[in-house]
Design a protein around this motif. Structure first.
Motif, PDB file in Angstrom:
ATOM      1  N   VAL A  30      82.119  58.558  56.068  1.00  0.00           N
ATOM      2  CA  VAL A  30      83.235  57.729  55.605  1.00  0.00           C
ATOM      3  C   VAL A  30      82.969  57.365  54.148  1.00  0.00           C
ATOM      4  O   VAL A  30      81.902  56.861  53.817  1.00  0.00           O
ATOM      5  N   ASN A  31      83.923  57.651  53.299  1.00  0.00           N
ATOM      6  CA  ASN A  31      83.765  57.330  51.872  1.00  0.00           C
ATOM      7  C   ASN A  31      84.881  56.396  51.425  1.00  0.00           C
ATOM      8  O   ASN A  31      86.051  56.607  51.753  1.00  0.00           O
ATOM      9  N   LEU A  32      84.498  55.353  50.710  1.00  0.00           N
ATOM     10  CA  LEU A  32      85.497  54.436  50.148  1.00  0.00           C
ATOM     11  C   LEU A  32      85.617  54.749  48.655  1.00  0.00           C
ATOM     12  O   LEU A  32      84.679  54.537  47.896  1.00  0.00           O
ATOM     13  N   SER A  33      86.788  55.246  48.291  1.00  0.00           N
ATOM     14  CA  SER A  33      86.971  55.710  46.909  1.00  0.00           C
ATOM     15  C   SER A  33      87.896  54.750  46.158  1.00  0.00           C
ATOM     16  O   SER A  33      88.843  54.247  46.759  1.00  0.00           O
ATOM     17  N   PRO A  34      87.718  54.445  44.900  1.00  0.00           N
ATOM     18  CA  PRO A  34      86.706  54.962  43.979  1.00  0.00           C
ATOM     19  C   PRO A  34      85.284  54.523  44.362  1.00  0.00           C
ATOM     20  O   PRO A  34      85.062  53.340  44.596  1.00  0.00           O
ATOM     21  N   ALA A  35      84.402  55.512  44.381  1.00  0.00           N
ATOM     22  CA  ALA A  35      83.074  55.270  44.951  1.00  0.00           C
ATOM     23  C   ALA A  35      82.153  54.477  44.032  1.00  0.00           C
ATOM     24  O   ALA A  35      81.101  54.034  44.449  1.00  0.00           O
ATOM     25  N   ASP A  36      82.562  54.315  42.761  1.00  0.00           N
ATOM     26  CA  ASP A  36      81.641  53.625  41.849  1.00  0.00           C
ATOM     27  C   ASP A  36      81.930  52.137  41.714  1.00  0.00           C
ATOM     28  O   ASP A  36      81.230  51.432  41.016  1.00  0.00           O
ATOM     29  N   ARG A  37      82.967  51.651  42.396  1.00  0.00           N
ATOM     30  CA  ARG A  37      83.233  50.207  42.297  1.00  0.00           C
ATOM     31  C   ARG A  37      82.719  49.509  43.538  1.00  0.00           C
ATOM     32  O   ARG A  37      82.897  49.978  44.654  1.00  0.00           O
ATOM     33  N   ARG A  38      82.120  48.408  43.313  1.00  0.00           N
ATOM     34  CA  ARG A  38      81.479  47.659  44.404  1.00  0.00           C
ATOM     35  C   ARG A  38      82.549  47.139  45.368  1.00  0.00           C
ATOM     36  O   ARG A  38      83.524  46.505  44.945  1.00  0.00           O
ATOM     37  N   LYS A  39      82.368  47.396  46.668  1.00  0.00           N
ATOM     38  CA  LYS A  39      83.335  46.928  47.680  1.00  0.00           C
ATOM     39  C   LYS A  39      82.716  45.757  48.432  1.00  0.00           C
ATOM     40  O   LYS A  39      81.566  45.814  48.852  1.00  0.00           O
ATOM     41  N   GLU A  40      83.515  44.738  48.617  1.00  0.00           N
ATOM     42  CA  GLU A  40      83.034  43.560  49.325  1.00  0.00           C
ATOM     43  C   GLU A  40      84.051  43.103  50.359  1.00  0.00           C
ATOM     44  O   GLU A  40      85.234  43.431  50.254  1.00  0.00           O
ATOM     45  N   GLY A  41      83.605  42.370  51.326  1.00  0.00           N
ATOM     46  CA  GLY A  41      84.509  41.791  52.313  1.00  0.00           C
ATOM     47  C   GLY A  41      84.617  42.625  53.570  1.00  0.00           C
ATOM     48  O   GLY A  41      84.081  43.722  53.677  1.00  0.00           O
ATOM     49  N   THR A  42      85.346  42.036  54.531  1.00  0.00           N
ATOM     50  CA  THR A  42      85.413  42.672  55.846  1.00  0.00           C
ATOM     51  C   THR A  42      86.756  43.348  56.089  1.00  0.00           C
ATOM     52  O   THR A  42      87.030  43.822  57.188  1.00  0.00           O
ATOM     53  N   ALA A  43      87.608  43.395  55.075  1.00  0.00           N
ATOM     54  CA  ALA A  43      88.967  43.915  55.274  1.00  0.00           C
ATOM     55  C   ALA A  43      88.989  45.433  55.425  1.00  0.00           C
ATOM     56  O   ALA A  43      90.038  46.013  55.691  1.00  0.00           O
ATOM     57  N   PHE A  44      87.847  46.100  55.246  1.00  0.00           N
ATOM     58  CA  PHE A  44      87.832  47.561  55.344  1.00  0.00           C
ATOM     59  C   PHE A  44      87.667  48.038  56.793  1.00  0.00           C
ATOM     60  O   PHE A  44      87.785  49.221  57.074  1.00  0.00           O
ATOM     61  N   ASP A  45      87.350  47.111  57.733  1.00  0.00           N
ATOM     62  CA  ASP A  45      87.136  47.494  59.131  1.00  0.00           C
ATOM     63  C   ASP A  45      88.316  48.289  59.681  1.00  0.00           C
ATOM     64  O   ASP A  45      88.152  49.375  60.245  1.00  0.00           O
ATOM     65  N   LEU A  46      89.511  47.694  59.517  1.00  0.00           N
ATOM     66  CA  LEU A  46      90.693  48.317  60.119  1.00  0.00           C
ATOM     67  C   LEU A  46      90.987  49.684  59.502  1.00  0.00           C
ATOM     68  O   LEU A  46      91.166  50.660  60.242  1.00  0.00           O
ATOM     69  N   PRO A  47      91.033  49.815  58.158  1.00  0.00           N
ATOM     70  CA  PRO A  47      91.299  51.159  57.609  1.00  0.00           C
ATOM     71  C   PRO A  47      90.250  52.190  58.033  1.00  0.00           C
ATOM     72  O   PRO A  47      90.608  53.359  58.282  1.00  0.00           O
ATOM     73  N   ILE A  48      88.997  51.782  58.179  1.00  0.00           N
ATOM     74  CA  ILE A  48      87.975  52.742  58.608  1.00  0.00           C
ATOM     75  C   ILE A  48      88.268  53.187  60.044  1.00  0.00           C
ATOM     76  O   ILE A  48      88.247  54.373  60.371  1.00  0.00           O
ATOM     77  N   ALA A  49      88.602  52.197  60.900  1.00  0.00           N
ATOM     78  CA  ALA A  49      88.901  52.529  62.297  1.00  0.00           C
ATOM     79  C   ALA A  49      90.094  53.470  62.389  1.00  0.00           C
ATOM     80  O   ALA A  49      90.078  54.480  63.120  1.00  0.00           O
ATOM     81  N   VAL A  50      91.145  53.155  61.615  1.00  0.00           N
ATOM     82  CA  VAL A  50      92.351  53.999  61.641  1.00  0.00           C
ATOM     83  C   VAL A  50      92.024  55.393  61.115  1.00  0.00           C
ATOM     84  O   VAL A  50      92.470  56.413  61.671  1.00  0.00           O
TER      85      VAL A  50
END
Lengths: 513, 349
Positions: free
Chosen positions: A66-86
């Protein structure tokens, strides 16, 4: 087997789009998350895995990336759970890929598949709408907040199962997950009309009330000095009530900040009242201006478009007070961290209150028990640069019992507010097309243009300048305040009376020596 | 500067030792002196009072110091913050002479905030101490220092003192040494005048007119000299008794005037009027003639004490709004007829 899901992340109080890419391929079974992730995003792996399992889906024993793009910017928080699951479900071919285009997902997952609320929804949805995305799937508790943005369909989902049945359905999907409807302007009007503390409850203190009115009209910073119990906090709390109501645009700005800070109460879609923020004097610099390792808006940003009230001003840490200088000038705070610089809006009216000395009764020699050096030391704790940014200074007297009983009720906030709004309207017309909004913003270079004086008044002002031994800065402050007083009276020109009144409210230099 | 930098040491065996000090109980065994001591024959007055004085005290100390300086009276004091320093400075401003008696070594300026006064005393007056150079200002030194302050003076004037004030120690010493004590009266509600008013009750002299004060001191000096310099009063050592005596005397005097009213009527009223006139002109501020007519009322409502705008408005005969009053007060400030002490408080200059 590849899929991509749109989501968003926060940078300060603004948002940028993030796409979640999921690839399932042959190899040893593993699930790896990449893309400059913070601790809580990495933990999404466990949450998503468990949530999917409990919703009845088992991840295939394959190599999953699983890659969160843009990959060079720091990602924080828990809001990515749902998009990853989907994204995982889509890569497993359980969700048709065309359902994911033009839809933004946001949300935290519980282990049972529940979709939980997150902070910072409003700026992300706004950014999505600007970029032409048509649909947002948000956690149910955040749906109303997202629906404030027009031009985008917002749906609130309570659980993964519910969401999946919506995504797998065809035309009948509307029935499963209806779009949240919210009329922002109606809601705004309904909520704005609530009861707030009123100025008619303040007895006496005419000069202080007048000072508050002038400050509100020109968005000047105000300092109140007086003994304990004179009503300093009481007046400060009532200042938001005489400021003009928030406009819809301002309200969205404020709501954005509160959304980012995660301070919107459940079921509260937007902030409709001018904020009144009153931090305790033990506050640290980071808490006041924002920041920390994971940057969060500070108190000054929560006071955006409202009032920041610093009670017991000399008790604040000097570093904290001095950090107010830049935001007071530029109306936003830029916090530089190693990960980059973020900016939060912080356009607030500074209202301060303090005792004149440690015991509170100076200069009443009969009551004051402080020595002169004590008084000087106490006053000296307030730094000069902060005082330089205060246009009006009022002193309150202790109220005696007789005047509490006798004096009738004063003017109510609504009457004062009408005058303030009228003065604001004059300023709006005056500054149309310039960067200024209020008289308090006028810079020294433009003083001639906006605070022009007649010949007689000019002479009088010069006399004031000399006899009161003003500094150039103090002189300009008097001109600005005089301009506001003239606006309150609807006068086109600044007169002698306005100059005199503005001088009365100047923070006297002798006093702060 | 020459004289100021040099520290001289005198003992009672030397002629330079102040004559007045020789006769006080527990006279210092030696004095460290910087600057020059004045000629012994002149009048000397100790002006003492609270460190944290009110504006009233400040004003009186200034006027008094300046008056004494003008009339060639040496002002003795402790160089402290407040009344002490103010009166000494005013005396030298008026061309007079002043002596600062320290509770530390004469090479140390205490309080540090009075640096300017210290330097000026070295130049134009004198600074002395019984403590050797280098002695730090210890709290225990000051009560002992006070006996030198009163000892050097012909009379002691208390300008302002709280009920538990160090000033009262000086007064006790003065009475023990047989010095006259005059007190500036204050309001009964004023905590800073409690000590003063208490002294008046006990029979201290009341300072109403500076001219009269000067006359009384001169008279006193002549009487003392007739008796022999520095001789002790009959009941020295018992301050209460001394004050008691004074009180009795004043009541007797009052009664005698009452009795002799018929014979001396014309004379006494005339004298009374004179006294009244001189008192009011001595203490009154500049008259209101330079003030614009519309500002005159508010000018007269001002006080030496800082007063809030509300208080000032309440004093005015006609009702005007606080805003109007604020505008007028600022106008007065522009003409130096008022001072804005703090944002909401004004006083007369």
């Amino acid at each position: 087997m590849y899929s991509t899901v749109i989501t968003g992340a926060l940078q300060g109080a603004s948002a940028y789009p993030v796409s979640v890419e999921v690839d399932i391929s042959h190899g040893l079974p593993t699930l790896s998350l990449v893309g400059s992730l913070s601790q809580e995003v990495r933990e999404a792996k466990e949450r998503v895995g468990a949530a999917l399992r409990n919703a009845g889906f088992h991840l295939p024993p394959s190599r999953i990336t699983v890659n969160l793009s843009p990959a060079d910017r720091r990602k924080e928080g828990t809001a990515f759970d749902l998009p990853i699951a989907v994204g995982l479900l889509a890569a497993m071919n359980l969700v048709p890929g065309e359902k994911l285009t033009n839809t933004l997902f946001l949300g935290e997952l519980g282990l049972d598949g529940e979709i939980r609320g997150v902070s910072g929804v409003l700026p992300i949805v706004r950014e999505a709408a600007l970029r032409g995305i048509q649909q947002c799937i948000l956690p149910a508790p955040n749906a109303a907040e997202g629906a404030l943005i027009s031009g985008i369909t917002v749906r609130g989902a309570a659980s993964l199962q519910e969401l999946l049945s919506f995504l797998q359905s065809g035309e009948e999907g509307e029935g499963i997950l209806p779009a949240t409807q919210l009329d922002a302007s109606r809601l705004f009007q309904e909520k704005a009309a609530g009861r707030a503390p009123d100025f008619s409850e303040v007895n006496g203190q005419e000069t202080a009330k007048r000072g508050a009115e002038i400050a509100a009209a020109g968005f000047h910073n105000l300092l109140m000095v007086g003994p304990p119990g004179a009503g300093k906090s009481m007046i400060a709390k009532r200042i938001p009530g005489i400021l003009p109501p928030l406009t819809l645009e301002e309200s969205l700005e404020v709501t954005s900040v509160y959304s980012v800070a995660g301070l919107l109460k459940e079921g509260e879609a937007m902030v409709t009242r001018r904020p009144f923020i009153s931090p305790h004097h033990s506050i640290t610099q980071a808490a006041l201006v924002g920041g920390c390792a994971i940057p969060r808006p500070g108190m000054i940003s929560l006071a955006h478009r409202g009032v920041l009230f610093l009670d017991e001003l000399p008790e604040f840490q000097r570093a904290a007070l001095d950090s107010l200088r830049q935001p007071l000038e530029e109306h936003e705070i830029r916090i530089a961290r190693i990960s980059g610089t973020i900016a939060y809006p912080s356009d607030f009216m500074l209202v301060c209150a303090m005792n004149p000395c440690p015991c509170g009764f100076y200069p009443d020699a009969g009551k004051c028990s402080c020595t002169e050096p004590q008084v000087r030391r106490y006053m000296g704790r307030v730094s000069g640069p902060i005082l330089d940014r205060i246009d009006l200074c009022v002193e309150l007297q202790a109220v005696d019992i007789a005047s509490l009983k006798n004096s009738g009720r004063g003017e109510d906030s609504e009457t004062i507010r009408r005058r303030v709004i009228a003065a604001r309207e004059i300023q709006r017309e005056r500054f149309l097309g310039t960067g200024y909004r209020f008289n308090a913003d006028i810079e020294a270079a433009d003083m001639e243009r906006y605070c022009a004086l007649g010949k007689a008044e000019q002479e009088y002002a010069e006399q004031l300048y000399r006899s009161l031994m003003l500094s150039a800065r103090a002189y300009h402050r008097i001109l600005k305040v005089a301009r506001t007083i003239a606006d309150l009276e609807g006068a086109a020109q600044i007169g002698v009376e306005q100059l005199l009144e503005a001088s009365f409210y100047r923070p006297a230099q002798e006093y702060w020596r | 500067m020459e004289t100021g930098n040099k520290i001289s040491f005198v003992t009672p065996l030397e002629a330079e030792y102040p004559e007045k000090l020789r006769h006080i109980p527990d006279a210092p065994g030696g004095l460290y002196i910087r600057g020059k001591l004045p000629v012994e024959t002149g009048l000397t007055v100790a002006v003492i009072g609270a460190r944290d004085c009110s504006d009233y005290g400040r004003y009186v100390a200034e006027e008094l110091g300046s008056f004494l300086g003008r009339n060639g009276v040496t002002v003795i004091s402790g160089m402290a913050r407040g009344i002490d320093g103010i009166s000494q400075w005013a005396a030298m401003e008026a061309g007079g002479f002043s002596i600062g008696v320290l509770g530390c070594g004469v090479d140390i300026c205490y309080p540090a905030g009075n640096r300017a006064l210290f330097d000026r005393l070295l130049e134009e007056g004198a600074v002395l101490s019984e403590y050797p150079p280098g002695t730090p200002p210890r709290a225990m030194n000051f009560p002992a220092r006070n006996r030198i302050v009163s000892g050097l003076a012909d009379a002691v004037v208390v300008v302002e003192a709280r009920s538990k004030s160090g000033t009262l120690i000086t007064v006790d010493m003065a009475l023990e040494q047989g010095r006259e004590v005059f007190v500036v009266p204050g309001r009964v509600t004023d905590r800073l005048s409690d000590g003063c008013n208490r002294l008046i009750k006990q029979g201290a002299g009341i300072l109403l007119s500076m001219e009269e004060l000067l006359e009384e001191i001169e008279e006193l000096k002549v009487r003392t000299e007739e008796r022999g310099i520095g001789s002790m009063p009959e009941k020295a050592g018992s301050s209460q008794a001394h004050m008691e005596k004074r009180r009795r005397q004043s009541t007797e005097k009052g009664q005698s005037t009452e009795k002799g009213q018929s014979t001396e009527k014309g004379q006494s009223t005339e004298k009374g009027q004179n006294a009244k006139k001189s008192q009011s002109s001595e203490w009154s501020r500049e008259d209101a003639s330079g003030v614009a007519p519309e500002l005159r009322e508010i000018y007269q409502a001002l006080d030496f004490y800082p007063c809030s705008v509300e208080q000032i408005v309440a004093r005015l005969p006609g009702r005007i709004s606080q805003r109007q009053a604020a505008l007028q007060l600022i106008q007065l400030c522009m003409e130096n007829k008022a001072i804005q002490v703090s944002p909401g408080y004004f006083k007369s200059p």
